[in-house]
Design an enzyme around this catalytic site. Structure first.
Site, short mmCIF file in Angstrom:
data_model
loop_
_atom_site.label_atom_id
_atom_site.label_comp_id
_atom_site.label_asym_id
_atom_site.label_seq_id
_atom_site.Cartn_x
_atom_site.Cartn_y
_atom_site.Cartn_z
N TYR A 232 43.29 42.37 31.24
CA TYR A 232 42.47 42.09 30.07
C TYR A 232 41.49 43.25 29.93
O TYR A 232 40.65 43.46 30.81
CB TYR A 232 41.69 40.79 30.25
CG TYR A 232 42.54 39.54 30.19
CD1 TYR A 232 42.55 38.74 29.04
CD2 TYR A 232 43.30 39.13 31.28
CE1 TYR A 232 43.30 37.58 28.99
CE2 TYR A 232 44.07 37.96 31.23
CZ TYR A 232 44.05 37.20 30.08
OH TYR A 232 44.80 36.06 30.03
N HIS B 145 51.51 34.72 39.78
CA HIS B 145 50.38 35.65 39.70
C HIS B 145 49.20 35.08 40.47
O HIS B 145 48.80 33.94 40.27
CB HIS B 145 49.97 35.88 38.24
CG HIS B 145 50.88 36.83 37.52
ND1 HIS B 145 50.47 37.58 36.43
CD2 HIS B 145 52.17 37.16 37.74
CE1 HIS B 145 51.47 38.33 36.02
NE2 HIS B 145 52.52 38.08 36.79
N LYS C 235 45.57 28.75 27.42
CA LYS C 235 45.43 27.30 27.60
C LYS C 235 46.33 26.44 26.71
O LYS C 235 46.45 25.24 26.94
CB LYS C 235 43.97 26.89 27.31
CG LYS C 235 42.99 27.43 28.31
CD LYS C 235 43.16 26.75 29.65
CE LYS C 235 42.50 27.52 30.76
NZ LYS C 235 43.37 27.85 31.85
N PRO D 70 44.43 32.47 22.19
CA PRO D 70 45.29 32.69 23.37
C PRO D 70 44.62 33.41 24.53
O PRO D 70 45.22 33.52 25.60
CB PRO D 70 46.44 33.53 22.80
CG PRO D 70 45.85 34.22 21.60
CD PRO D 70 44.87 33.25 21.02
N TYR E 136 40.91 29.36 34.82
CA TYR E 136 42.17 30.02 34.52
C TYR E 136 43.35 29.33 35.19
O TYR E 136 44.39 29.12 34.57
CB TYR E 136 42.12 31.49 34.95
CG TYR E 136 43.10 32.37 34.22
CD1 TYR E 136 42.71 33.14 33.12
CD2 TYR E 136 44.44 32.45 34.62
CE1 TYR E 136 43.61 33.93 32.44
CE2 TYR E 136 45.35 33.25 33.93
CZ TYR E 136 44.92 33.98 32.85
OH TYR E 136 45.83 34.78 32.17
#
Length: 390
Positions: A201, A72, A296, A292, A384
């Protein structure tokens, strides 16, 4: 039995630590209370940071990850009915993440360890650690009906939040930092192609939602819900209806399919300091838990054991203890940065019970800023894909 490092727990932390130590020529025995099918089939999240995927490659464990994992190059933040993409490579010098289930990592490392005939004992019981304040700590357990005493130079507790290692540290040594969030995630695994090539998200007036995936044919989806909600109250139709509402955007079509699994996960942050007492070291969920939202959990566990393996390698090479002495501080710097990032993502995207109209407008302003400012988007992307090691 005698070994150099005894490892309690065969999750990603314990298994990868075993491989790191083997590469350095250090003996280790891993003991695990569950059987092999249990640890290989337990579904957990699976976003692997750039450096962590490279580490698995370096250990010879990344072939299936690269073949079957989904690379991704960004995520989408969706709010006010519109999607906004955060492009990782352009913001981080070419870095990406790989979506690959934690249980798949476990399968790969277990297979490699057993193929190399390295000690991995399943279904141990009555496990306890003793003598951690001496130079000869011991792991005692029952395996195949026999009582075993495993004498070690060091013990690593990779046995999770509910394991036996952290409670073995005397009272008053550890300081615990804990935050429980007033919501949970209802997660489903569905037999349906992902509706997007990357994770979404979503902030909505109805609560948070996340569209993820496990493979080209399996979708993982989440909706914010009360932490004590009853899974039975969520029919498949209700779940899909809520996902359609929260993920709605022009041109977006949510792909439905049979629901294979559903569960509710509570959201919490947890850290203990220090992560070492005597000859016992804590790693992974035994020492810290993150919500979550920031993806991480497994990555922090792998970071812990990478730091520890380097310290142990230095000790066995020349007797130096500097790395062991600074293990806790080194790991905690990274852990608290990950806690900050996970808290920030969580607080930006979820609705809180006592939110006012002001709070919701502030969240929307935050999302607008992150998706319109290169500096803000870079900060998100850097965290991220995984912060660099010192």
């Amino acid at each position: 039995m005698r070994t150099q490092v005894g490892i309690v727990g065969a999750g990603p932390a314990g298994l990868v630590l075993g491989e790191l130590l083997a590469r350095a020529g250090i003996e280790a025995v891993i003991v695990e209370r569950h059987d092999r099918p249990y640890i290989e089939e337990r579904i957990r999240a699976g976003v692997i940071e750039h450096w962590a995927a490279a580490l698995l490659d370096e250990l010879g464990l990344g072939a299936r990850l690269r073949r079957e994992g989904l690379a991704h190059h960004g995520i989408e933040l969706r709010f006010a009915g519109r999607g906004h993409r955060i492009d990782f490579p352009s913001l981080t010098g070419g870095k990406e993440v790989v979506v690959y289930g934690q249980h798949e990592v476990v399968k790969d490392v277990v297979a490699a360890r057993l193929a190399a005939d390295r000690p991995l004992l399943f279904e141990v019981s009555d496990t306890r650690v003793e003598g951690i304040e001496t130079d000869r700590p011991v792991i005692r357990f029952v395996h195949e009906g026999e009582e075993v005493e495993l004498s070690c130079d060091f013990i690593t507790g990779c046995d999770g939040f509910h394991g036996i290692c952290r409670p073995a540290i005397p009272a008053g040594v550890l300081t615990a930092y804990d935050r429980v969030y007033p919501f949970g995630w209802l997660g489903i695994l569905a037999e349906a192609p992902p509706s997007s090539e990357e994770l979404i998200y979503a902030w909505s007036e109805r609560g948070f939602a996340l569209a993820s995936m496990r493979s080209p044919t399996i979708t993982r989806l989440y909706v914010q819900c009360p932490p004590d909600d009853d899974v039975a109250a969520w029919s498949d139709d209700r779940i899909w209806d809520e996902l359609h509402r929260r993920l709605a955007a022009p041109g977006f079509s949510l792909t439905e399919g049979p629901v294979l699994q559903k569960s509710i996960t509570a959201m919490r942050s947890f850290v203990v300091e220090p992560m070492r007492h005597g000859r016992l070291f804590l790693a992974g969920d035994a020492a810290h838990i993150v919500p979550p939202t920031g993806a991480k959990g497994m990555n922090l566990a792998l970071a812990d054991v990478l730091v520890l393996s380097r310290a142990l390698e230095a000790f066995y090479q020349d007797g130096g203890t500097a790395g062991l002495d600074t293990y806790s501080d080194t790991c905690l710097r990274r852990i608290w940065k990950a806690q900050r990032f996970s808290w920030w993502m969580t607080s930006m995207l979820h609705l809180f019970e006592d939110d006012s109209a002001f709070d919701r407008r502030r969240q929307l302003a935050e999302l607008d800023y992150v998706t319109s400012s290169t500096a803000a988007a870079t900060a998100l992307a850097e965290n991220y894909v995984g912060l660099p090691f010192d």
